[in-house]
Write an enzyme that holds these catalytic residues in place. Structure first.
Site, PDB file in Angstrom:
ATOM      1  N   SER A  48       0.847  -1.187   0.000  1.00 17.54           N
ATOM      2  CA  SER A  48       0.000   0.000   0.000  1.00 17.54           C
ATOM      3  C   SER A  48       0.888   1.245   0.000  1.00 17.54           C
ATOM      4  O   SER A  48       1.697   1.426  -0.919  1.00 17.54           O
ATOM      5  CB  SER A  48      -0.957  -0.024   1.198  1.00 17.54           C
ATOM      6  OG  SER A  48      -1.931   0.995   1.080  1.00 17.54           O
ATOM      7  N   ASP A  65      -8.481  -6.126  -4.769  1.00 19.26           N
ATOM      8  CA  ASP A  65      -8.140  -4.977  -3.931  1.00 19.26           C
ATOM      9  C   ASP A  65      -9.289  -3.980  -3.934  1.00 19.26           C
ATOM     10  O   ASP A  65      -9.743  -3.538  -4.994  1.00 19.26           O
ATOM     11  CB  ASP A  65      -6.867  -4.314  -4.476  1.00 19.26           C
ATOM     12  CG  ASP A  65      -6.303  -3.254  -3.540  1.00 19.26           C
ATOM     13  OD1 ASP A  65      -7.081  -2.630  -2.794  1.00 19.26           O
ATOM     14  OD2 ASP A  65      -5.079  -3.031  -3.582  1.00 19.26           O
ATOM     15  N   HIS A  98      -6.874  -5.918  -0.393  1.00 15.71           N
ATOM     16  CA  HIS A  98      -5.790  -4.942  -0.297  1.00 15.71           C
ATOM     17  C   HIS A  98      -4.684  -5.441   0.624  1.00 15.71           C
ATOM     18  O   HIS A  98      -4.838  -5.491   1.840  1.00 15.71           O
ATOM     19  CB  HIS A  98      -6.335  -3.614   0.213  1.00 15.71           C
ATOM     20  CG  HIS A  98      -5.325  -2.504   0.200  1.00 15.71           C
ATOM     21  ND1 HIS A  98      -4.735  -2.047  -0.966  1.00 15.71           N
ATOM     22  CD2 HIS A  98      -4.793  -1.763   1.198  1.00 15.71           C
ATOM     23  CE1 HIS A  98      -3.903  -1.075  -0.669  1.00 15.71           C
ATOM     24  NE2 HIS A  98      -3.911  -0.888   0.627  1.00 15.71           N
TER      25      HIS A  98
END
Length: 510
Positions: A189, A397, A434
């Site tokens: 991320s 995601d 994610h």
């Protein structure tokens, strides 16, 4: 320095003998404490303490009571870095007292940062690494720290990670008497984005960069656009109770595209689901969508595009429906996305997200980002240094459209001029949310793959990923180097990776 040298000789003999130390020896404790006297430019070491095996307890309880019980003894160093007059970057460096593997692993931060990632440090230390992490130059969640502090935005974007790395290597050199043999970056991320910025700006810093689901700041405009589409008009809001119904309809339409009904959409780019099939015949009901909700669902499954037809950001992929609340749950956009426009773009904490204009405000943000936090695919200096880049992204995601990483990978290929550069690989994980979670296999040894690539010259082929339920592995699958995909061989369990092979995709087929 004599104490440090003495400890280095003792440590070398201990490691050579294959011994382990459960508690720090007096010599080790003295050597660790001696790091307090280490002089570093624009920095001060605030703490250097030997921590016994299993004795670490973070000041902020962020996990279960036994999360760090298996940690080996280590030297814990804390420092504050001030590369600018408005910088106050906190870092920690953890150094194994015994069994150091001779390598360094820097851990990235997620979101807006604001805290030391102790879980990441624990992971790295457990694998024998000297490791470091940073709070990205501020404390606490959210982006309000940027307002009136442009230097802190630079710290957040790339400078804190660079300064942390430079100082960590100096501390490693002082403690062990030599530089690490290899240096790696690992982040997902925001940490994935940070790794890519480090590779671009400081190409000699790392031998390998692992960048997962990189959260490019381009996605903030996409998120604000989705907010206006999804819940600015109350009639367009889709209640979370309808997500499972939508998800099942998507699976019914697209699960079998790869020839295997397994609850996963192998390649969502081939799924062209139209939510109109769920439109209620009349009124509203839990098992259907109103005409206005159909418009919302279509927008979520479509790229953000300006009135002139320019695509700003790819779509959220089919298969993410169970987690739409992150972007489409309302009643306001998540602070992670909203704060960027409040504090960076418009510098107004009272800015109203309902006034967002995709074309105008994307242009504003791009101008601000281009010299600070925007990603650049021109990574030739990193490649020439011998660096290796391992990208990965979950197809399911729910926070960063996975197509953005595919686009970035394609841009690297285009800029490099090599259709198959040997220094970068991308792995797309079907069903993975994610960074982790979701219905697909989401756990895999990316660091081990990077170690073999850099240290043994073995470029990773397929990487085996696993999915667990109730603490037990219930499915394994190979992750394939993009654009290859995993295909079932036709025999054996569809939950075992050994029964799949990586193949090049066939247009319109399997």
């Amino acid at each position: 320095m004599r104490l440090i040298l003495a400890f280095t000789l003792v440590l070398a003999a201990t490691v050579a003998a294959g011994a382990t130390i459960s508690q720090p020896s007096t010599t080790a404790a003295q050597s660790c404490a001696g790091l307090l006297r280490l002089a570093l430019p624009n920095a001060s070491i605030t703490s250097a303490q030997a921590v016994g095996a299993g004795a670490f307890t973070p000041s902020i309880a962020s996990s279960g009571p036994n999360a760090f019980a298996d940690l080996p003894a280590f030297c814990r160093v804390a420092a504050t870095l001030r590369p600018s007059s408005d910088s106050e970057i906190k870092i920690e460096v953890w150094l194994p007292i015994a069994g150091w593997n001779g390598k360094f692993l820097a851990m990235g931060s997620g979101g807006w940062g604001g805290a030391i990632d102790y879980q990441g440090l624990s992971y790295a230390l457990g694998r024998g690494y000297a490791t470091s992490a940073t709070d990205d130059g501020h404390e606490g969640q959210g982006g309000s720290f940027v307002l009136g502090h442009p230097e802190k935005f630079i710290d957040f974007a790339y400078r804190s990670e660079h300064e942390m790395t430079v100082k960590a290597k100096a501390i490693i050199r002082s403690f062990y008497g030599r530089d690490p043999r290899y240096s790696y970056w690992d982040g997902c991320s925001g940490g994935g984005r940070e790794g890519l910025l480090q590779a671009y700006r400081y190409p000699d810093e790392f031998d390998g960069v692992i960048a997962g689901d990189p959260a490019t700041f381009r996605r903030n405009a996409w998120a604000l656009w989705l907010a206006n589409v999804s819940f600015k008009d109350p009639a367009g809001y889709i209640p979370p109770s309808k997500y499972p119904m939508i998800h099942q309809a998507v699976l019914d339409a697209c699960d079998k595209i790869d020839g295997l009904k397994d609850g996963l959409i192998d390649d969502p780019t081939r799924c062209h689901f139209d939510p109109e099939v769920l439109q209620c015949k009349e009124g509203d009901a839990p098992w259907c969508l109103t005409a206005r909700q159909v418009q919302t669902a279509r927008a979520i499954l479509s790229p953000a595009t300006t009135g002139s037809g320019t695509q700003v950001f790819p779509r959220l992929e089919p298969g993410t429906e169970l987690r739409w609340a992150r972007l489409a749950g309302g009643p306001d956009p998540a602070e992670l996305f909203l704060d960027y426009f409040k504090y960076v773009v418009f510098k107004d904490p009272h800015w109203d997200w309902r006034t967002f204009d995709l074309e105008r405000d994307t242009a504003l943000s791009n101008e601000i980002d281009k010299n600070t936090i925007a990603l650049d695919p021109g990574l030739a200096p990193f490649a020439h240094h011998g660096g290796k880049l391992l990208l990965y992204h979950g197809w399911a995601d729910q926070q960063v459209a996975p197509g953005a990483t595919v686009e970035f990978y394609d841009s690297i290929i285009k800029v490099s001029g090599d259709p198959a550069p040997g220094w970068v690989r991308l792995y797309m994980a079907p069903g993975m949310a994610h960074c982790a979670g979701g219905e697909g296999p989401d756990t895999f040894d990316k660091l081990g793959a990077m170690e073999q690539w850099v240290e043994q010259g073995k470029a990773p082929g397929q990487i085996i990923a696993s999915h667990s339920s109730n603490g037990k592995i219930d499915r394994t699958r190979p992750l394939c180097p993009y654009p290859q995909v995993a295909r079932y061989q036709g025999t054996g369990s569809t939950d075992e990776a050994a029964n799949f092979t990586c193949r090049s995709p066939q247009p319109g087929g399997q």
